[in-house]
Scaffold this active site. Structure first.
Site, PDB file in Angstrom:
ATOM      1  N   ASP A 150      11.195   6.114   3.668  1.00 25.96           N
ATOM      2  CA  ASP A 150       9.849   6.481   3.224  1.00 25.96           C
ATOM      3  C   ASP A 150       9.495   5.796   1.902  1.00 25.96           C
ATOM      4  O   ASP A 150      10.359   5.263   1.205  1.00 25.96           O
ATOM      5  CB  ASP A 150       9.776   8.013   3.076  1.00 25.96           C
ATOM      6  CG  ASP A 150       8.394   8.564   3.394  1.00 25.96           C
ATOM      7  OD1 ASP A 150       7.411   7.800   3.351  1.00 25.96           O
ATOM      8  OD2 ASP A 150       8.299   9.775   3.674  1.00 25.96           O
TER       9      ASP A 150
ATOM     10  N   ASP B 227       0.452  10.466   8.831  1.00 27.00           N
ATOM     11  CA  ASP B 227       0.788  11.883   8.664  1.00 27.00           C
ATOM     12  C   ASP B 227      -0.229  12.759   9.376  1.00 27.00           C
ATOM     13  O   ASP B 227      -0.039  13.971   9.475  1.00 27.00           O
ATOM     14  CB  ASP B 227       0.837  12.250   7.174  1.00 27.00           C
ATOM     15  CG  ASP B 227       2.106  11.728   6.508  1.00 27.00           C
ATOM     16  OD1 ASP B 227       3.038  11.323   7.235  1.00 27.00           O
ATOM     17  OD2 ASP B 227       2.171  11.732   5.264  1.00 27.00           O
TER      18      ASP B 227
END
Ligand SMILES: *[C@@H]1O[C@H](CO)[C@@H](O)[C@H](O)[C@H]1NC(C)=O
Ligand SMILES: *[C@@H]1O[C@H](CO)[C@@H](O)[C@H](O)[C@H]1NC(C)=O
Ligand SMILES: *[C@@H]1O[C@H](CO)[C@@H](O)[C@H](O)[C@H]1NC(C)=O
Ligand SMILES: *[C@@H]1O[C@H](CO)[C@@H](O)[C@H](O)[C@H]1NC(C)=O
Ligand SMILES: *[C@@H]1O[C@H](CO)[C@@H](O)[C@H](O)[C@H]1NC(C)=O
Ligand SMILES: *[C@@H]1O[C@H](CO)[C@@H](O)[C@H](O)[C@H]1NC(C)=O
Ligand SMILES: *[C@@H]1O[C@H](CO)[C@@H](O)[C@H](O)[C@H]1NC(C)=O
Ligand SMILES: *[C@@H]1O[C@H](CO)[C@@H](O)[C@H](O)[C@H]1NC(C)=O
Ligand SMILES: *[C@@H]1O[C@H](CO)[C@@H](O)[C@H](O)[C@H]1NC(C)=O
Ligand SMILES: *[C@@H]1O[C@H](CO)[C@@H](O)[C@H](O)[C@H]1NC(C)=O
Length: 732
Positions: A492, A554
Site C-alpha cells: 500500500d 476503496d
C-alpha cells in the site's frame, strides 16, 4: 457489409504487411510499419532536425508538407511538424526537451548524427519498460548532437507491429565538462497536422477513480498533470486523441501511456497553424534533474497506439501489449486465487485468535487466499490505529505471541486437503512519527530544511531516493517474507509527497522505488504482488511491469465500481485489477444492492474476492456464496486472457469477454436504473465469428454470430434497479 471473402482478403493483406520489415530507412526517411498503422519521420537535410510525417493508418510514401505562406511572423521551424522539439530556436511551442546548460542558457539545437536499426528492444537501465524478442519488436535508435552545448541525445523508437504500438524514450548525455539540468522531458512527442481531435482522459479522486472526460483539442494547451509525486487518483498518465466522429467501435483513436509512477505531464497543444503537438512525460515542477559531466539521463518510456477501429480496439491493443510485453510477473497469465481480506471485517482490532477464526470461516466458504490487512505490527508503537507504528515492521507480540510463523502455519493448515494461502499487507514506503524508525532516522523522510513536515493520515513519506532507505525496505520486507509462508503481498501507499528538498527528489524516489521492487520481485517471483494506494491511486504501467495486479478503488459500491472499472479498462486490462464484494449498506455510499449484482461487478476483474466479515452477511446471502465462488472460478480464465469489449448504454452498461480461440464468450449485462420508458436497447455483442453458431445461456438457444452482433440479445430486465446477468456463449 463486408463479406467473408472481403474479410479473408483483408487478412491476407495484413499478412503482407506483417511480412515487411517493421522499420526501414530510405536514406534518412524512416518508416515504422505495424499491421494496421504507419509511423513516418525524416531528417531535414538542411537543419538536421527530425520532422514528423505521419502517425496513423497505413501510408508508404513521404509527401510534401502542408503549404504555409513562405513569409509571415512565424518562421519555418514554427510551421514544421517536429519529432523532438527543443527550445530557443524560434519554435515557440512547448518543447519535449528543455535543458539548462552549464553556461546558464536553455537553448538547444539537436542535429541528426546517425541511426541504427536493431532487432528486438534493448532494456532501459533501472526503468520498467515494454520488452520483446526479435519477432515481436524492432527498434531504431537515432543519435542527435548539440555541438554548441556539447550534449547528445539518443532517441529510441520500438515498434510492436501486432499491436500497432510504438514505445519511445530517449537518453541525454552530458558530453561537456560542467553540470547541466533537465527541466522538462517528454518521452513521446510528435506533431499532428491540422486535424480535428478530441482528448479523452481519466480524472478522479479517492473512491472516485478513472472517471473519463472528453474535450476538444482547441487552440492553446489541452493538458493535465500529477504533481503529487506519484501517479495519483486525480489523473493517470494516459490519454486518447480521437476524431470527433470516433466511437467505441469505429473511427481513429490514438492512445498515449507513460510507463512511469511519479509526477507527469500530458499535453496536446494546438498552434495557430492548427498543428497539434502531443507531449507525454515528466512534470517540469518535479524535474530540474542534474546530469554531471560524462553522465546520462534516461527518460521513462511512453507508448503510443493507433487504431482505425475505435476506442475499444485501442484499449484491446493496450491490454494485449501490456499483458504480453510489459507485465513480467508469472501470474500475469494465470488465474488468481479467490481471496478474503480482513480489513472491512476486523479493521485494526486483530489478534491471532480472531484472525484464525475469520480464516476458518473463509476457508469453509471456499476462499483460497486469506489476507491479513493492516494492524499486525509495531512493538513500542503498536499499530492499534493509524496514529502509530508504520515503519516498525515487527509483528506485535500481544497480537502474535510467537510471531508470524506459527500463526501463518495455523491458517494454511486449517484444511490440509484444500490448504488456504496466506497474504499480508504492508506499506513500506511510509513512517509514522510515532515509531521507533522515525526516532532513529528522522532524516530519512522527505523534508525541506525547517519547513513543517506536513502529515497526511498521520504519516510521513520515507525518501526512497536514499540508498540506505532502499536497503532498509529490501531487508525489512525480505525478513518478513522469509519468516513465514507468505504467498501474496498487498503493497500500500497512502499519501502523496509534499515537502521535497529538491524538485528532482520525486524522480530519484521513483528510480529508488523501482530498484526496491525489482529486487524483491526478482527475489520472490512466486509471491502474488498487488499494488494499492488508498485504492487506485497508483495504477500505472510502471508498477504493472513488476506487479501483476492492483487494487482498483476503496469504493466497493458495485454501482460506482462499474464506472470506475470501465474507465480503468481504457488502458489497463481488467485482468490486472482486484475487485471484491463488500457488505451492504455500502460503508461509503449507503447503497444496498444484491449480492449477485455485487458479485457480477467484481467477477469481471482478474482478482476476485470478499472484503467483509462473513458474519455480516445475511443467511440468504451466505447460501449464495458457494455458487458465486464457482461462477467466479469458471469466469476467471476468460477474464485473464480474453479480449474485452465494452458494450451498452448509460443505464444498461455491459462488458463482454471473448476467449482467445473464439470458442467462448461471456457477457456481463447490467441495469443500473429501472425505467418505465424507454425500453432497454438490445445488447449487441462483438468479436464473434459472424458465420459460426453459438449457444447462449440466457434463453438456452443457438444463434449465429451475426445475429448476436447485429440483432443483439434482449436481456429481459426485471422491474428493479441494480440488476445483473452473466450470459455464457459457446460455439457449437
Ligand atoms: C525522402 O523523402 C523526401 C520527401 O520528403 C524525398 O524528396 C527524398 O527523395 C526521400 N529520400 C530517399 C532516400 O528516399
Ligand atoms: C555545429 O554544427 C553546425 C552544423 O554542422 C556547424 O555549422 C557549426 O559550425 C558547428 N558549430 C560548432 C560550435 O562546432
Ligand atoms: C557523448 O558521450 C557519450 C558517452 O561517453 C559517447 O558515447 C558519445 O559518443 C559522445 N558524443 C559526442 C558527440 O561526443
Ligand atoms: C554538479 O552536480 C553535483 C550533484 O549532481 C554536485 O555535487 C556538484 O557540485 C556539481 N558541480 C558543479 C560544478 O556545480
Ligand atoms: C482477540 O481479539 C478479540 C476481539 O477483539 C478479543 O475478544 C480476544 O479477547 C482477543 N484475544 C486475545 C488472546 O487477545
Ligand atoms: C492509538 O493506539 C495507541 C496504542 O494502543 C493508544 O495509546 C492511542 O490512544 C490510540 N490513539 C487513538 C487516537 O485512538
Ligand atoms: C476441507 O475442504 C474440503 C473441500 O472444500 C471439504 O470437503 C472438507 O470438508 C474440508 N475439511 C474440513 C476438516 O473442514
Ligand atoms: C502519536 O500518537 C498519539 C496517540 O494516538 C496521537 O495522539 C498523536 O497525534 C500521534 N502523533 C502524531 C504526530 O501522529
Ligand atoms: C537485492 O538487494 C540485496 C541487498 O542490497 C542484494 O544483496 C541482492 O543481490 C539484490 N538482489 C537482486 C535480485 O537485485
Ligand atoms: C436447454 O435446451 C436443451 C435442448 O433443447 C434441453 O435439453 C435443456 O433441458 C434446456 N435446459 C434448460 C435449463 O432449459
Amino acid at each position: 457489409m463486408l463479406g467473408v471473402k472481403g474479410l479473408y482478403a483483408l487478412t491476407l493483406l495484413a499478412g503482407v504487411v506483417v511480412g515487411q520489415d517493421a522499420i526501414t530507412a530510405a536514406g534518412t526517411n524512416f518508416t515504422l510499419t505495424g499491421d494496421g498503422m504507419s509511423y513516418l519521420f525524416h531528417v531535414d537535410p538542411n537543419s538536421g532536425d527530425l520532422i514528423s510525417d505521419h502517425f496513423g493508418g497505413p501510408a508508404t510514401d513521404f509527401t510534401p508538407p502542408a503549404y504555409i505562406l513562405p513569409w509571415g511572423w512565424h518562421d519555418d521551424l514554427s510551421n514544421t511538424r517536429r519529432e523532438f522539439p527543443d527550445i530557443g530556436r524560434s519554435d515557440p511551442r512547448l518543447p519535449a526537451i528543455h535543458i539548462e546548460h552549464a553556461a546558464g542558457n536553455t537553448v538547444s539545437a539537436f542535429r541528426y548524427q546517425s541511426h541504427e536499426i536493431v532487432a528486438g528492444k534493448p532494456s532501459l537501465p533501472g526503468l520498467p519498460a515494454t520488452y520483446g524478442e526479435a519477432g515481436d519488436v524492432t527498434t531504431i535508435i537515432v543519435q542527435l548532437y548539440d555541438n554548441v552545448s556539447d550534449v547528445s541525445a539518443a532517441l529510441s523508437y520500438s515498434i510492436f507491429p501486432a499491436y500497432n504500438a510504438i514505445a519511445r524514450s530517449f537518453s541525454i548525455t552530458n558530453n561537456g565538462t560542467r553540470n547541466i539540468t533537465i527541466d522538462r522531458a517528454a518521452s513521446f512527442s510528435t506533431d499532428f497536422p491540422n486535424v480535428e481531435l478530441d482528448m479523452i482522459e481519466p480524472y478522479g479522486d479517492w473512491a472516485h477513480e478513472f472517471q473519463t472526460v472528453k474535450r476538444k483539442v482547441d487552440y492553446g494547451e489541452t493538458t493535465f498533470r500529477s504533481s503529487e509525486g506519484y501517479t495519483s487518483h486525480t489523473h493517470n498518465p494516459f490519454f486518447a486523441l480521437v476524431s470527433p466522429t470516433t466511437t467505441e467501435s469505429t473511427g481513429e483513436a490514438w492512445g498515449f501511456s507513460l510507463v512511469w509512477t511519479g509526477s507527469f505531464l500530458a499535453t496536446a497543444q494546438r498552434f495557430s497553424n492548427g498543428y497539434v503537438r502531443v507531449l507525454m512525460g515528466l512534470n517540469p515542477l518535479h524535474a530540474k534533474i542534474p546530469i554531471p559531466p560524462g553522465e546520462s539521463f534516461q527518460s521513462p518510456e511512453a507508448v503510443g497506439i493507433y487504431s482505425s477501429q475505435g476506442i475499444g480496439d485501442m484499449s484491446r491493443s493496450f491490454h494485449s501489449l501490456y499483458r504480453n510485453h510489459l507485465s513480467r510477473s508469472k501470474y500475469t497469465h494465470q488465474t488468481r486465487p479467490i481471496l478474503l481480506n480482513s480489513w472491512e471485517g476486523l479493521g485494526f482490532d486483530i489478534n491471532q485468535t480472531s484472525l484464525v477464526n475469520l480464516a476458518n470461516e473463509a476457508e469453509e466458504l471456499g476462499i483460497q487466499l486469506f489476507v491479513n490487512d493492516d494492524g499486525w505490527f509495531g512493538v513500542e508503537y503498536p499499530r492499534d490505529n493509524d496514529t502509530m507504528g508504520l515503519g516498525d515492521w515487527t509483528p506485535n507480540p500481544s497480537k502474535f505471541p510467537n510471531g508470524l510463523q506459527p500463526y501463518v502455519e495455523q491458517v494454511t493448515t486449517l484444511n490440509t486437503s484444500t490448504p488456504l494461502q496466506f497474504g499480508l499487507w504492508i506499506e513500506p514506503e511510509m513512517v509514522n512519527p510515532n515509531s521507533t524508525l522515525y526516532h532513529q532516522h528522522p532524516d530519512w523522510v522527505l523534508h525541506a530544511r525547517n519547513h513543517q513536515r506536513t502529515l497526511t493520515r498521520n504519516q510521513l513519506v520515507l525518501n526512497v531516493g536514499l540508498p540506505e532507505v532502499q536497503d532498509f525496505i529490501i531487508s525489512t520486507v525480505s525478513q518478513i517474507l522469509d519468516s513465514a509462508h507468505i504467498q501474496y503481498v498487498k503493497w500500500d501507499n497512502n499519501r502523496g509527497m509534499h515537502e521535497l528538498a529538491r524538485p528532482a527528489d520525486d524522480y530519484t524516489y521513483i528510480l529508488g522505488l523501482y530498484r526496491v521492487i525489482n529486487n524483491l520481485t526478482t527475489r520472490y517471483p512466486d509471491i502474488l504482488w498487488e499494488g494499492c494506494a488508498s485504492g487506485g491511486g497508483r495504477i500505472d504501467p510502471g508498477l504493472l511491469h513488476y506487479w501483476p495486479q492492483s487494487w482498483t478503488s476503496d469504493n466497493t459500491d458495485a454501482a460506482d465500481r462499474l464506472t470506475i472499472q470501465m474507465g480503468t479498462s481504457l488502458v489497463y486490462p481488467l485482468s490486472a485489477l482486484g475487485c471484491h464484494i463488500s457488505a451492504v449498506p455500502n460503508s461509503l455510499t449507503g447503497r444496498t444492492t444484491s449480492i449477485t449484482y455485487r458479485a457480477h461487478v467484481a467477477m469481471m476483474c482478474g482478482s476476485f474476492g470478499l472484503e467483509l466479515n462473513p458474519s455480516e452477511l445475511d443467511p440468504s446471502e451466505i447460501d449464495l456464496i458457494p455458487g458465486i465462488i464457482a461462477e467466479a472460478k469458471r469466469i476467471n480464465p476468460i477474464v485473464i486472457s480474453g479480449a474485452l469489449y465494452r458494450l451498452g448504454a448509460t443505464e444498461w452498461p455491459a462488458v463482454q469477454f471473448v476467449s482467445r480461440d473464439g470458442s467462448q464468450s461471456v457477457l456481463f449485462a447490467f441495469q443500473q436504473r429501472y425505467r418505465v420508458k424507454p425500453a432497454p436497447p438490445p445488447v449487441r455483442l462483438r468479436g464473434l465469428d459472424p458465420l459460426a453458431r453459438y449457444w447462449n445461456g440466457l434463453d438456452n438457444q443457438t444463434y449465429s454470430g451475426s445475429t448476436y452482433m447485429n440483432g443483439g440479445l434482449n436481456v429481459g430486465w426485471e422491474r428493479a434497479d441494480y440488476q445483473s446477468r452473466v450470459v455464457w456463449l459457446e460455439k457449437v
